[in-house]
Design a protein around this motif. Structure first.
Motif, PDB file in Angstrom:
ATOM      1  N   TYR A  26     -11.103   6.007   6.002  1.00 47.04           N
ATOM      2  CA  TYR A  26     -10.558   5.843   4.652  1.00 47.04           C
ATOM      3  C   TYR A  26     -11.303   4.743   3.896  1.00 47.04           C
ATOM      4  O   TYR A  26     -11.613   4.891   2.705  1.00 47.04           O
ATOM      5  N   GLU A  27     -11.592   3.659   4.601  1.00 44.32           N
ATOM      6  CA  GLU A  27     -12.220   2.514   3.942  1.00 44.32           C
ATOM      7  C   GLU A  27     -13.720   2.704   3.728  1.00 44.32           C
ATOM      8  O   GLU A  27     -14.296   2.094   2.819  1.00 44.32           O
ATOM      9  N   HIS A  28     -14.356   3.534   4.532  1.00 49.40           N
ATOM     10  CA  HIS A  28     -15.812   3.656   4.449  1.00 49.40           C
ATOM     11  C   HIS A  28     -16.281   4.987   3.858  1.00 49.40           C
ATOM     12  O   HIS A  28     -17.486   5.176   3.664  1.00 49.40           O
TER      13      HIS A  28
ATOM     14  N   GLU B 116      -3.011   5.798   2.285  1.00 51.65           N
ATOM     15  CA  GLU B 116      -3.500   4.509   2.772  1.00 51.65           C
ATOM     16  C   GLU B 116      -2.409   3.775   3.539  1.00 51.65           C
ATOM     17  O   GLU B 116      -2.681   3.141   4.575  1.00 51.65           O
TER      18      GLU B 116
ATOM     19  N   ALA C 252     -11.213   9.363   1.554  1.00 55.26           N
ATOM     20  CA  ALA C 252     -10.089   8.676   0.917  1.00 55.26           C
ATOM     21  C   ALA C 252      -9.503   9.522  -0.209  1.00 55.26           C
ATOM     22  O   ALA C 252      -8.274   9.669  -0.321  1.00 55.26           O
TER      23      ALA C 252
ATOM     24  N   LEU D  38      -8.132   4.792   9.428  1.00 58.85           N
ATOM     25  CA  LEU D  38      -8.281   3.749   8.418  1.00 58.85           C
ATOM     26  C   LEU D  38      -9.752   3.410   8.203  1.00 58.85           C
ATOM     27  O   LEU D  38     -10.182   3.178   7.062  1.00 58.85           O
ATOM     28  N   ASP D  39     -10.537   3.425   9.277  1.00 64.62           N
ATOM     29  CA  ASP D  39     -11.975   3.175   9.131  1.00 64.62           C
ATOM     30  C   ASP D  39     -12.620   4.235   8.242  1.00 64.62           C
ATOM     31  O   ASP D  39     -13.446   3.917   7.376  1.00 64.62           O
TER      32      ASP D  39
ATOM     33  N   TYR E   5       0.857  -1.188   0.000  1.00 56.41           N
ATOM     34  CA  TYR E   5       0.000   0.000   0.000  1.00 56.41           C
ATOM     35  C   TYR E   5       0.891   1.234   0.000  1.00 56.41           C
ATOM     36  O   TYR E   5       1.955   1.251   0.628  1.00 56.41           O
TER      37      TYR E   5
ATOM     38  N   ARG F 179      -2.850   2.631   7.423  1.00 58.81           N
ATOM     39  CA  ARG F 179      -2.716   1.218   7.790  1.00 58.81           C
ATOM     40  C   ARG F 179      -1.574   1.010   8.776  1.00 58.81           C
ATOM     41  O   ARG F 179      -1.656   0.136   9.661  1.00 58.81           O
TER      42      ARG F 179
END
Length: 651
Positions: A84-86, A65, A91, A81-82, A61, A69
């Protein structure tokens, strides 16, 4: 994590991340000869473009990101990170921001030096919390002792506004409306159970004792809850005398302080779990709200004295209880007073935003705000308000900054070193519920054994309520017409009696002249003698005094009474009745009683206009004030003579 070892900016932040992730992650510069052989699947150009995170399963990565991470290796740092992912928006914005920073590294490196200095290690706040809680204990002690010596005269059975009578009326009204248990929420006071003079004094004594225990460090969370409960109890039944800005500020600060305090019975900075960062930021938000709203209300009030910067030309003279230094400040010329007012607006409207800035700028904000409070303290008596604001300013520091302020001998003590080391270990440790294993980082094995922290199930809802109520208060202050959901409005109204989320703003509209009420008594209705208060202006030759952090509540209320009429201040009529009755607790609130043997037959209140003298007048006469009679504030009246019907009392 592979990064650019030749980039000072990268090296600085890698050092900080290393402190956060501990031994869970290896950091290597891509210039290391072993990197190409270890990661042949990653081209060198990819390393030069952005940091790269190589997972054990071979996944790679890059960019933002990779950073999120990497930080998520710490159990308490996975929220980025949560997001970023959702959140695709977050993001996208994160990756764009990373590219901008990578392109202008030199500029952002300079910003980092400006904001954080040479060290960007994760800050600890164990020592700061230790100092803040003890400062809060001192303030509570001052507040309760100050109130204790006045309580019976203010609201005792022979006081100005007897609590016993008020509670009887409240109980009757609650029964008539069938309120049931809801009466304890609408009127949150322990005096529902007892309203005697002894119980009022007991509450003050209990508050003083609990404050001393808090200073010592015994069961701080429990002590803070009881302190808040008792002060709320007294503020509810003494509303006429305990409704000042610092009273509600103490209630809000004390309530949030409960969740900042350790849960142990006898915690020490060297073994307690670190304070909740969420609650720490809630207290910083409270400081921001206090200062910023104080500046906004002055501009939004429409008072021309603030708009043309002339307010300070008479503020020192017309404030409730000026000091003798305030007399000298009043003598400054207009060309000095206007820049002072402009500086005040700068401090209240712009400096508070530095509370949310990086470490160095927060320290600067702390310095400016403390200096501002010192100036206020020198020129006016505002009870424990200045001390409480300075205590909140402590939370803008971290342990390293606080330690730097101490003498060298204390700075190098084992106590401080252990506390600071413990905080650093906690930043890199796993939750205490995780049992140490051979693969567990060393910092975790040396963490305090099973330290308890406030669970997020409590602190997160607390933060949501605090921010939501603050937004509603700001919208009301700016007169916006936001259609808030009915459940939010209902929750705000339900919480209002507890005074835990408040709005602030001192001196929104200035008082350009000083009117003082002088209480006079007479035995024959011809010769009148004046009662002298302990601190408010009376005798023109008496020098204005320092009285803070003690607050003479009656003296303060006399200043507010002068802004209206006696019909708008029925408590003042009650006060005069107590003087006619010769009430000892009420007379104890005064400096001088001109009728030591028997109470006067008549009582009245005369209004005067008070002004500071100048240097020439004070040298010639010794007077700090000059005054001019304005007429009667309260016409003469008396109690019925013995055997005379109540209608004989005249007003």
């Amino acid at each position: 994590m592979v990064y650019d070892g030749d980039c000072n900016f990268c090296s600085l932040w890698i050092h900080r991340w290393r402190q956060t992730t501990g031994d869970r992650l290896d950091y290597l510069p891509f210039q290391d000869p072993a990197v190409p052989a270890r990661f042949p699947e990653v081209p060198r150009g990819q390393f030069e473009m952005a940091v790269q995170l190589v997972e054990p399963d071979g996944c790679v990565y890059g960019g933002a990101e990779a950073v999120f991470r990497a930080l998520a290796k710490h159990p308490h740092e996975g929220w980025l990170l949560d997001w970023y992912e959702h959140s695709p928006v977050f993001a996208h914005a994160s990756e764009w921001g990373y590219r901008v920073v990578a392109r202008y590294r030199t500029f952002f490196s300079a910003l980092t030096r400006l904001g954080w200095g040479r060290h960007v290690d994760p800050p600890t706040h164990n020592l700061v919390r230790w100092a803040f809680l003890r400062a809060l204990g001192v303030i509570y002690m001052v507040a309760f002792v100050s109130l204790w010596v006045q309580m019976i005269g203010l609201v005792g059975s022979d006081g100005i506004l007897p609590v016993k009578l008020a509670m009887a009326s409240m109980r009757q009204a609650a029964d008539a409306q069938h309120l049931g248990l809801d009466r304890y929420r609408l009127v949150p006071t322990l005096c529902w159970f007892k309203a005697t003079d002894g119980f009022l004094s007991f509450q003050c004594a209990a508050g003083t004792t609990l404050a001393i225990l808090l200073i010592i460090g015994v069961a701080p969370a429990r002590c803070l809850f009881l302190l808040w409960l008792i002060y709320l109890s007294l503020a509810t039944v003494c509303h006429e005398f305990l409704s000042f800005q610092w009273d509600i500020l103490l209630l809000e600060t004390g309530f949030l302080g409960i969740f900042l305090a350790p849960l142990q019975l006898w915690p020490r900075p060297s073994c307690a779990a670190p304070p909740s960062r969420l609650v720490l930021w809630l207290l910083r938000w409270l400081l921001f709200k206090l200062m910023f709203q104080s500046g906004c209300v002055k501009l939004l009030s429409g008072d021309p004295a603030w708009h043309n910067l002339t307010a300070l030309t008479f503020h020192y003279e017309t404030q409730p209880l000026p000091t003798w230094i305030g007399w000298y400040a009043h003598q400054l010329p207009v060309w000095a007073q206007k820049p002072s007012a402009l500086t005040m607006f700068g401090i209240e409207l712009f400096v508070p935003f530095l509370i949310f800035a990086p470490r160095r700028l927060r320290r600067f904000a702390c310095l400016v705000l403390v200096f501002f409070q010192a100036l206020i303290f020198l020129t006016g008596n505002y009870c424990f308000f200045n001390l409480l604001t300075v205590a909140l300013c402590l939370l803008l520091l971290d342990d390293a900054a606080l330690k730097a302020l101490l003498p060298s001998g204390l700075r190098n003590s084992r106590f401080l070193e252990k506390a600071e080391r413990t905080g650093t270990q906690w930043n890199a440790s796993l939750p205490s519920a995780v049992q140490p294993t051979p693969s567990t980082p060393l910092a975790t094995r040396h963490s305090p054994r099973n330290p308890r922290k406030w669970p997020v199930q409590i602190t997160v809802p607390l933060a949501c309520i605090a921010i939501a109520t603050s937004l509603m208060q700001f919208s009301a202050m700016f007169r916006s017409r936001i259609p808030w959901p009915k459940p939010m409005l209902a929750a705000y109204a339900w919480l209002a009696p507890f005074r835990i989320f408040n709005s602030y703003g001192l001196f929104a509209v200035m008082t350009p002249s000083r009117r003082e009420i002088i209480i006079e008594g007479s035995s024959d209705g011809v010769a009148w003698l004046a009662y002298e208060f302990k601190y408010k202006p009376g005798d023109v030759k008496r020098r204005p005094r320092f009285v803070a952090p003690h607050q003479p509540r009656l003296d303060w209320q006399m200043w507010f009474a002068a802004l209206g009429t006696y019909r708008q201040n029925p408590w003042l009529v009650n006060f005069c009745l107590r003087l006619l009755e010769g009430s000892r607790p009420v007379l104890a609130l005064l400096e001088y009683n001109p009728f030591p043997q028997n109470p006067p037959r008549y009582i009245r209140a005369v209004m005067y206009d008070y002004r500071f003298t100048d240097f020439a007048t004070r040298r010639k006469t010794g007077a700090w004030w000059r005054r001019q009679e304005q007429g009667l504030y309260l016409p003469p009246f008396s109690l019925p003579a013995q055997g005379e019907p109540k209608e004989g009392r005249h007003l």
